[in-house]
Motif scaffolding. Structure first.
Motif: not given
Length: 227
Positions: A23-52
């Motif tokens: 669904a996301f392609k290699p080298d796609d930029k993962l914009l925080m605003s888009h991720l928050r809207d897509r998954y309906e999850i806030g910035t803190g948990p999204m950053r933790e997920a990205l770090s993992r």
């Protein structure tokens, strides 16, 4: 487990699924605003997920550039598949040495269930069903090895291979010829496992795990992802 941890786990699982499924392609930029809207999850948990996911090499992070989906390459493909095939072959050999009658029965049962996959309501359901039963078949084989640590390492290697494996999976399940070849490989594998010929099992499992490489290489070239 608190709510923030639950949200981080949810974000991690959903984003990982979307990356490995394409669904996301290699080298796609993962914009925080888009991720928050897509998954309906806030910035803190999204950053933790990205770090993992950075730690799992599925996402890259660069200062001033944010997060991106990790690139794919033929070099990485070969490295991951060689490591995974070597581990899987060793685990299968141990399973043949240690597996009891219950192990044999579980392998036979899972192989039968896999062989009974037929066309369902749509192609995506077919893909999901075959994939889950295919994983269950190989999990049944590996389960006889008797080592929790090897099984944990095996899961890690499967996660590393999943993006590449998904390319192969779609080619295989949607091609009657490729699916027939895979059924023949599984039949030979079962016969060898039940014969308890450890040397032959190790060789056959290694080859079985390496077989997808040429197919995946062609797909990477076609999609401009060879890198």
């Amino acid at each position: 487990m608190n709510e923030k941890t639950n949200l981080a786990d949810s974000a991690y699982l959903q984003l990982k699924r979307d990356i490995t499924s394409g669904a996301f392609k290699p080298d796609d930029k993962l914009l925080m605003s888009h991720l928050r809207d897509r998954y309906e999850i806030g910035t803190g948990p999204m950053r933790e997920a990205l770090s993992r996911l950075v730690a799992e090499h599925l996402v890259t992070a660069a200062s001033q550039r944010g997060f991106r989906v990790a690139a794919m390459s033929t070099e990485e493909l070969h490295d991951i598949y060689f490591a995974r095939a070597s581990l899987e072959a060793m685990i299968a050999e141990l399973a043949v040495q240690k597996g009891d009658d219950s192990w044999e029965a579980s392998v036979i049962a899972s192989a039968h269930t896999l062989s009974r996959v037929e066309e369902v309501e749509n192609a995506e359901q077919m893909l999901s069903l075959w994939d889950s039963r295919h994983k269950a078949f190989h999990n049944a084989i590996a389960s006889g090895c008797g080592s929790n640590k090897l099984m944990e390492l095996r899961t890690t290697m499967l996660d590393q291979a999943e993006r590449y494996r998904q390319l192969w999976l779609k080619h295989t399940v949607f091609s009657p010829e490729a699916l027939a070849d895979k059924r023949n490989e599984h039949k030979m594998l079962i016969e060898t496992l039940l014969s308890r010929d450890t040397k032959k099992v190790r060789t056959l499992v290694f080859e079985h795990m390496m077989n997808p490489i040429p197919i995946i290489e062609d797909i990477l070239q076609e999609q401009g992802l060879a890198g």
